[in-house]
Each structure stands twice: as structure tokens, then as C-alpha cells.
Design an enzyme around this catalytic site. Structure first.
Site, PDB file in Angstrom:
ATOM      1  N   ILE A  18      -8.375  31.691  17.397  1.00 31.98           N
ATOM      2  CA  ILE A  18      -8.167  32.898  18.203  1.00 31.98           C
ATOM      3  C   ILE A  18      -6.711  33.342  18.123  1.00 31.98           C
ATOM      4  O   ILE A  18      -6.406  34.544  18.062  1.00 31.98           O
ATOM      5  CB  ILE A  18      -8.578  32.617  19.668  1.00 31.98           C
ATOM      6  CG1 ILE A  18     -10.093  32.388  19.748  1.00 31.98           C
ATOM      7  CG2 ILE A  18      -8.143  33.736  20.591  1.00 31.98           C
ATOM      8  CD1 ILE A  18     -10.573  31.788  21.067  1.00 31.98           C
ATOM      9  N   ASN A  97      -1.864  31.098  24.217  1.00 29.91           N
ATOM     10  CA  ASN A  97      -3.176  30.806  23.625  1.00 29.91           C
ATOM     11  C   ASN A  97      -3.373  29.333  23.277  1.00 29.91           C
ATOM     12  O   ASN A  97      -4.498  28.833  23.343  1.00 29.91           O
ATOM     13  CB  ASN A  97      -3.328  31.672  22.363  1.00 29.91           C
ATOM     14  CG  ASN A  97      -4.432  31.174  21.465  1.00 29.91           C
ATOM     15  OD1 ASN A  97      -5.609  31.394  21.708  1.00 29.91           O
ATOM     16  ND2 ASN A  97      -4.050  30.453  20.402  1.00 29.91           N
ATOM     17  N   SER A 146      -7.889  32.032  28.697  1.00 26.05           N
ATOM     18  CA  SER A 146      -8.621  31.179  29.633  1.00 26.05           C
ATOM     19  C   SER A 146      -9.919  30.737  28.965  1.00 26.05           C
ATOM     20  O   SER A 146      -9.954  30.491  27.754  1.00 26.05           O
ATOM     21  CB  SER A 146      -8.854  31.983  30.919  1.00 26.05           C
ATOM     22  OG  SER A 146      -9.628  31.265  31.833  1.00 26.05           O
ATOM     23  N   SER A 147     -11.011  30.709  29.719  1.00 26.43           N
ATOM     24  CA  SER A 147     -12.292  30.286  29.139  1.00 26.43           C
ATOM     25  C   SER A 147     -13.441  30.672  30.060  1.00 26.43           C
ATOM     26  O   SER A 147     -13.284  30.691  31.294  1.00 26.43           O
ATOM     27  CB  SER A 147     -12.293  28.772  28.956  1.00 26.43           C
ATOM     28  OG  SER A 147     -13.599  28.324  28.642  1.00 26.43           O
ATOM     29  N   TYR A 160     -11.001  20.125  31.173  1.00 25.26           N
ATOM     30  CA  TYR A 160     -10.617  21.345  30.454  1.00 25.26           C
ATOM     31  C   TYR A 160     -10.919  22.584  31.296  1.00 25.26           C
ATOM     32  O   TYR A 160     -10.073  23.471  31.450  1.00 25.26           O
ATOM     33  CB  TYR A 160     -11.377  21.404  29.130  1.00 25.26           C
ATOM     34  CG  TYR A 160     -11.298  22.730  28.423  1.00 25.26           C
ATOM     35  CD1 TYR A 160     -10.190  23.062  27.651  1.00 25.26           C
ATOM     36  CD2 TYR A 160     -12.341  23.665  28.509  1.00 25.26           C
ATOM     37  CE1 TYR A 160     -10.123  24.291  26.991  1.00 25.26           C
ATOM     38  CE2 TYR A 160     -12.279  24.882  27.855  1.00 25.26           C
ATOM     39  CZ  TYR A 160     -11.174  25.199  27.103  1.00 25.26           C
ATOM     40  OH  TYR A 160     -11.110  26.400  26.456  1.00 25.26           O
ATOM     41  N   LYS A 164      -8.352  25.716  32.889  1.00 22.81           N
ATOM     42  CA  LYS A 164      -8.476  27.167  32.749  1.00 22.81           C
ATOM     43  C   LYS A 164      -8.596  27.834  34.122  1.00 22.81           C
ATOM     44  O   LYS A 164      -8.173  28.981  34.300  1.00 22.81           O
ATOM     45  CB  LYS A 164      -9.660  27.507  31.848  1.00 22.81           C
ATOM     46  CG  LYS A 164      -9.498  26.979  30.421  1.00 22.81           C
ATOM     47  CD  LYS A 164      -8.228  27.486  29.736  1.00 22.81           C
ATOM     48  CE  LYS A 164      -8.168  27.115  28.269  1.00 22.81           C
ATOM     49  NZ  LYS A 164      -6.970  27.641  27.577  1.00 22.81           N
ATOM     50  N   ILE A 193     -16.568  30.342  20.487  1.00 23.50           N
ATOM     51  CA  ILE A 193     -16.030  31.072  19.339  1.00 23.50           C
ATOM     52  C   ILE A 193     -16.010  30.111  18.152  1.00 23.50           C
ATOM     53  O   ILE A 193     -15.672  28.918  18.308  1.00 23.50           O
ATOM     54  CB  ILE A 193     -14.585  31.565  19.632  1.00 23.50           C
ATOM     55  CG1 ILE A 193     -14.515  32.339  20.960  1.00 23.50           C
ATOM     56  CG2 ILE A 193     -14.060  32.399  18.464  1.00 23.50           C
ATOM     57  CD1 ILE A 193     -15.262  33.653  21.000  1.00 23.50           C
ATOM     58  N   THR A 195     -14.311  28.483  15.830  1.00 22.55           N
ATOM     59  CA  THR A 195     -12.961  28.080  15.408  1.00 22.55           C
ATOM     60  C   THR A 195     -12.995  26.579  15.113  1.00 22.55           C
ATOM     61  O   THR A 195     -13.999  25.904  15.368  1.00 22.55           O
ATOM     62  CB  THR A 195     -11.913  28.325  16.518  1.00 22.55           C
ATOM     63  OG1 THR A 195     -12.187  27.416  17.598  1.00 22.55           O
ATOM     64  CG2 THR A 195     -11.940  29.755  17.028  1.00 22.55           C
TER      65      THR A 195
END
Ligand code: NAP
Length: 255
Positions: A18, A97, A146-147, A160, A164, A193, A195
Site C-alpha cells: 500500500i 503507513n 488503519s485497518s 494488531y 489500529k 489487500i 500485498t
């Protein structure tokens, strides 16, 4: 002329995923982009090369977040290079990020793993902003990644998700604290996403990809550019009246 011509942006974790997509998009909009990374020099160099090939300007900044002196190292390197690459010291757009996603239910999460994810995902952006405030120009932008894990209960990444949640509170409170300077502060909350972060369970696994796609109302897994385009909106003047918000970029996951 792009919408960000004359601006300087710093994207943490800009070497992959990202962050890379965001760095490239901001570069295409005309910003001078500082591409921060931790370890993967080749990946960061690849991003600056891509930005330059598209007609933009960029440089890399190395600092391993979550280690002692991380933020000081990052800003010292940024300060040194920004003057070499532009005629303006200072910053207009900070994209926080860089992040890590250690897996673990509450029973499995060790104090060490807990401390590490908070050090990288929360402590580093907090002090990066604190020490960056004198560099950030009035009218600037802070964009925190964030998430969707703050809205959707994901029990296997509990610590995690908590980091966030802290980031979203940071966004809200910082927006109020910095509004008098015309600085906006917003979070972008991605869903799943494609990644490197998800490569081990997602890539090459059709069943996993299908399940991940079905979480989204739009029926596919997200791409880095899906988030980068939201980052670019928040970076540019079109978003001037938006601050203190969490923009959901999960493709309508778990609606
Ligand atoms: P990624 O592909 O794993 O890339 C992570 C980037 O952050 C790399 O540039 C990496 O640098 C850098 N980084 C990681 N730890 C670092 C450290 N300790 N010090 C310095 N740099 C560090 O990650 P991503 O999937 O693009 O995720 C980016 C952000 O989006 C994260 O905050 C993540 O929590 C959030 N997010 C991602 C998803 C998703 O599904 N991917 C979903 C929701 C939210 P190196 O290349 O040098 O290692």
C-alpha cells in the site's frame, strides 16, 4: 501540473504494498516523495526509480521503526535529503503507513510480540508526528493507515487490531489539536489487500482468495491502488473539509 505539484510527501513503509502504491500515486500528482523503508533497500530503490520514470521526483529514507532512535534517524535522513532534492525544507503530507501484522489469538500473544506491534504500529507514528510537527507546514496533511480490523472483530490478530484502534483515536484527537494550523488528520482503513503482508496465506491459494473476496460487498480482494487512491484524495485540496475521520476502504467488507 499535478494536484500536488510543489508539495513534499513522506510515506512510511513506502517500499512495498500500500505504501508503494501511495508513494507512486503522490509522485504522479507532482509531489516530491520521500520513500521510507526498514530493510529492503532494493524494493525502495525500485519505487524511486518508478516515480522518476513517470516524470516525478523521489528519494529513499531508511530507518527501522520500533528500534531505539528510529524516529530521530528517520527525520535526520529526511532533513539531509529533502534539501538536496528540492529547494524547500519541510513537509506537506505525512502518510503513516508502515506496519506489521503478527498473528495470534489472545492465548498465544506474548508480551514481546505485543510490545513489538505497538512499537511499530503506534509508538513510531506517534513520535514521528511529534518530532515532525516543526517540519510539517500549515495546511498540511497527516494520513494514518488503519485497518478494517477496528470495525470487524478478527480474533487471530487481536493485538494488531488494538494498535489500529489506537491509531484511529490518535487521528481523532490530533485532528482537533492541529486544526488551528489548517492541518487535516484522517485514517484510511483498508480491508484485505493483496500485498506481501498476506502473501503466505492468500497468493496461489484459490480457496483462500475466494473466501477473502466474498468478505467484500464488491466481491474481490483489494489492490494496493484501491487504498492509494483514497490516500491521494486525502492528500489533495479536494479533501480540505474532511478531518478527524476514518475512511473505510475495505470494499464494503462484512457490511
Ligand atoms: P507490506 O506489504 O508488508 O509492506 C510493509 C511496508 O512497511 C514495507 O515498506 C516495509 O519496509 C515497512 N515496514 C514494516 N515494518 C517496518 C519497520 N519496523 N520499520 C520500517 N519499515 C517497516 O504491508 P502492507 O500490506 O502494504 O500494509 C501497509 C499498511 O496497511 C500497514 O499499516 C497495515 O497494517 C495496513 N493494512 C494492510 C492491510 C492488508 O491487507 N495488506 C489491511 C489493512 C491495513 P521493508 O520493505 O523495508 O520491509
Amino acid at each position: 501540473m499535478g494536484s500536488l505539484t510543489g508539495k513534499t510527501a513522506l510515506v512510511t513503509g513506502g517500499s512495498r504494498g500500500i505504501g508503494r502504491a501511495s508513494a507512486e500515486r503522490l509522485g504522479r500528482e507532482g509531489a516530491l516523495v520521500a520513500v521510507h523503508y526498514g530493510r529492503n533497500t532494493a524494493a525502495a530503490d525500485d519505487v524511486t526509480a518508478a516515480i522518476r520514470a513517470a516524470g516525478g521526483a523521489a528519494f529513499t529514507v531508511r530507518a527501522e521503526l520500533g528500534t531505539s532512535g528510529d524516529v530521530e534517524t528517520l527525520w535526520a535522513e529526511f532533513d539531509r535529503q529533502v534539501l538536496e532534492h528540492g529547494d524547500n525544507a519541510g513537509l506537506d503530507i505525512l502518510v503513516n503507513n508502515a506496519g506489521i501484522t503478527p498473528r495470534g489469538h489472545i492465548e498465544e500473544t506474548t508480551p514481546e510480540a505485543f510490545d513489538e506491534v505497538f512499537a511499530v504500529n503506534v509508538r513510531a507514528p506517534f513520535f514521528l508526528v511529534q518530532q515532525g510537527l516543526k517540519r510539517l507546514r500549515d495546511g498540511g496533511r497527516i494520513i494514518n493507515v488503519s485497518s478494517g480490523a477496528t470495525r470487524i472483530a478478527l480474533t487471530d490478530i487481536i493485538a494488531y487490531g488494538m494498535t489500529k484502534g489506537a491509531i484511529d483515536t490518535f487521528t481523532l484527537t490530533l485532528a482537533k489539536a492541529l486544526g488551528h494550523r489548517g492541518i487535516t488528520v484522517n485514517s484510511v482503513a483498508p480491508g484485505i489487500i493483496d500485498t506481501d503482508m498476506n502473501a503466505s496465506w492468500l497468493r496461489g491459494n484459490d480457496t483462500a482468495e475466494q473466501s477473502a473476496a466474498e468478505l467484500s460487498a464488491l466481491g474481490r480482494v483489494g489492490r494496493p491502488a484501491d487504498v492509494a487512491d483514497v490516500v491521494a484524495f486525502l492528500a489533495c485540496d479536494d479533501s480540505r473539509w474532511v478531518t478527524g475521520q476514518v475512511i473505510d476502504a475495505t470494499g464494503g467488507s462484512q457490511l
